[in-house]
Scaffold this motif. Structure first.
Motif, PDB file in Angstrom:
ATOM      1  N   ALA A  50       0.737  -1.099   0.069  1.00 54.03           N
ATOM      2  CA  ALA A  50       0.086   0.121   0.096  1.00 54.03           C
ATOM      3  C   ALA A  50       0.767   1.321   0.027  1.00 54.03           C
ATOM      4  CB  ALA A  50      -0.996   0.045   1.341  1.00 54.03           C
ATOM      5  N   ARG A  51       1.956   1.312   0.896  1.00 57.56           N
ATOM      6  CA  ARG A  51       2.743   2.477   0.961  1.00 57.56           C
ATOM      7  C   ARG A  51       3.643   2.691  -0.482  1.00 57.56           C
ATOM      8  NH1 ARG A  51       6.538   1.621   5.891  1.00 57.56           N
ATOM      9  NH2 ARG A  51       7.413   3.572   5.125  1.00 57.56           N
ATOM     10  N   THR A  52       3.793   1.484  -0.974  1.00 59.93           N
ATOM     11  CA  THR A  52       4.506   1.678  -2.208  1.00 59.93           C
ATOM     12  C   THR A  52       3.658   2.447  -3.427  1.00 59.93           C
ATOM     13  OG1 THR A  52       6.098  -0.130  -1.836  1.00 59.93           O
ATOM     14  CG2 THR A  52       6.030   0.352  -4.050  1.00 59.93           C
ATOM     15  N   ALA A  53       2.590   1.680  -3.443  1.00 56.34           N
ATOM     16  CA  ALA A  53       1.445   2.100  -4.585  1.00 56.34           C
ATOM     17  C   ALA A  53       1.009   3.682  -4.215  1.00 56.34           C
ATOM     18  CB  ALA A  53       0.285   1.375  -4.401  1.00 56.34           C
ATOM     19  N   GLU A  54       1.233   3.949  -2.794  1.00 59.56           N
ATOM     20  CA  GLU A  54       0.747   5.390  -2.509  1.00 59.56           C
ATOM     21  C   GLU A  54       1.851   6.522  -3.218  1.00 59.56           C
ATOM     22  OE1 GLU A  54      -0.567   8.406   1.252  1.00 59.56           O
ATOM     23  OE2 GLU A  54       0.006   6.129   1.481  1.00 59.56           O
ATOM     24  N   ASP A  55       3.196   6.004  -2.623  1.00 64.76           N
ATOM     25  CA  ASP A  55       4.272   6.736  -2.812  1.00 64.76           C
ATOM     26  C   ASP A  55       4.686   6.825  -4.663  1.00 64.76           C
ATOM     27  OD1 ASP A  55       4.488   7.081  -0.210  1.00 64.76           O
ATOM     28  OD2 ASP A  55       6.239   5.989   0.022  1.00 64.76           O
ATOM     29  N   GLN A  56       4.376   5.674  -5.242  1.00 64.72           N
ATOM     30  CA  GLN A  56       4.632   5.501  -6.581  1.00 64.72           C
ATOM     31  C   GLN A  56       3.721   5.894  -7.479  1.00 64.72           C
ATOM     32  OE1 GLN A  56       8.737   2.897  -6.210  1.00 64.72           O
ATOM     33  NE2 GLN A  56       7.123   2.141  -7.290  1.00 64.72           N
ATOM     34  N   ARG A  57       2.332   6.319  -6.663  1.00 60.55           N
ATOM     35  CA  ARG A  57       1.249   6.434  -7.725  1.00 60.55           C
ATOM     36  C   ARG A  57       0.884   5.556  -8.425  1.00 60.55           C
ATOM     37  NH1 ARG A  57       2.777  12.095 -10.615  1.00 60.55           N
ATOM     38  NH2 ARG A  57       4.670  10.839 -10.795  1.00 60.55           N
ATOM     39  N   GLY A  58       0.861   4.125  -7.860  1.00 59.90           N
ATOM     40  CA  GLY A  58       0.301   2.971  -8.330  1.00 59.90           C
ATOM     41  C   GLY A  58       1.408   1.883  -8.493  1.00 59.90           C
ATOM     42  N   LEU A  59       1.134   0.857  -8.903  1.00 52.77           N
ATOM     43  CA  LEU A  59       1.988  -0.551  -9.023  1.00 52.77           C
ATOM     44  C   LEU A  59       1.659  -0.861 -10.742  1.00 52.77           C
ATOM     45  CD1 LEU A  59       2.199  -2.614  -6.042  1.00 52.77           C
ATOM     46  CD2 LEU A  59       4.002  -1.457  -7.168  1.00 52.77           C
TER      47      LEU A  59
END
Length: 326
Positions: A79-88
């Motif tokens: 979740a944190r990665t998707a938030e920081d990178q504007r998605g996955l």
């Protein structure tokens, strides 16, 4: 194929060995990468190595501690990665361990540890990532790292083989289920690679002799594959949405032979098992490869030490030891 640009990538088990090289491949393609692992110090070294390359390409590298055995920790890091990178857009499930020795010496706990880290780690990574991958504007891509050992069971590597076999089934089953949502799933099955992983492996039974054969085989140039080349092939396969990729000619031959003549190959494995160290020890403490490599009392033939040295040089380059690579 022209590479996609500016993708968001998560690599589990990305602090050393193949995982680090997968992350490096993604950085070199201009993708923004987050790596995870359990060890903060290893992660810091790996992130520093990747940022040297990322800086020249204008991409970002993040590192987060995460134990993939804990689904809530995986949920949080995804979740944190998707938030920081504007998605996955791409997720590579690579976290794993290697245990070498007879099944009796490894014991139930060894099998349970392999399944918890590799299979359930891959399962947690997949289930938590899929909702984000479905939202990818370029089509989500999930890559799960199996092994030829999961296609062709190898004596004295049974916990590893069982877990990797389950990962292969998971990857191909998820691919069928996720196709309608535009998400591709790739099962990657590498053969032996020169990553220096023998130093991180755990050895049971007659640990010194188990280490000797494994370290030698893992460093043989004609049997093993260049780890950077393997990483490139795997990331290519994920990018191109391939269903399965099996690396090294020996691995492809072994997997094909086992599929066509399982009885014959199993009999051959019986002969191989007789050549491996014979230990009647039951469950007991395992020994890390690092300790065995530094054991000055271990008697090894000069040729065996020379072959192992090739792999030990790779270990320094790919963050498998405490020394920082280049």
């Amino acid at each position: 194929m022209r590479h996609l640009n500016d993708l968001s990538v998560l690599v589990t088990g990305g602090s050393r060995g193949l995982g680090l090289l997968l992350a490096r491949q993604c950085v070199e393609r201009g993708w923004n990468v987050t790596i995870t692992a359990r060890d903060q110090e290893e992660l810091d070294r790996a992130a520093a190595l990747l940022r040297r390359r990322a800086g020249r390409r204008g991409t970002t590298v993040a590192a987060r501690v995460c134990d993939v055995r804990d689904k809530y920790a995986v949920r949080d890091v995804v979740a944190r990665t998707a938030e920081d990178q504007r998605g996955l857009d791409v997720v590579l499930g690579n976290a794993g361990i290697i245990q070498v020795g007879p099944a009796e010496a490894t014991g139930e706990e060894g099998f349970r540890g392999a399944m918890e880290t590799m299979f359930f780690g891959a399962l947690h990574t997949s289930l938590e990532s899929l909702p984000h991958l479905r939202k990818s504007s370029v089509g989500g891509r999930l890559g799960l790292i199996g092994s030829v050992g999961g296609l062709l069971p190898v004596p004295h590597l049974l916990p590893y083989a069982c877990a990797k076999s389950a990962i292969g089934a998971l990857a191909e089953g998820l691919r069928a289920e996720q196709a309608e949502y535009g998400v591709s799933v790739t099962a990657a099955h590498p053969g032996l690679m020169r990553t220096g992983s023998h130093l991180q492996a755990e050895f049971g039974g007659d640990a010194a002799r188990e280490y000797a054969w494994f370290a030698t085989l893992a460093g043989m140039p004609l049997v093993t594959m260049s780890a950077p080349r393997a990483a490139e092939r795997i990331v290519d396969a994920v990018e191109r949405r391939r269903t399965r990729v099996v690396l090294t000619p020996a691995a492809r031959l072994g997997a094909t032979a086992y599929g066509m003549a399982p009885t014959l190959v199993t009999r051959a494995n019986c002969l191989v098992a007789r050549l491996l160290p014979d230990s009647q020890e039951k469950e007991g403490a395992t020994v890390k490869g690092h300790g065995l490599a530094q054991d000055e009392n271990a008697a090894r033939p000069r040729w065996q030490s020379a072959i192992s040295a090739l792999n030990e040089r790779a270990s320094r380059r790919f963050n498998e030891t405490a020394r920082q690579g280049t």
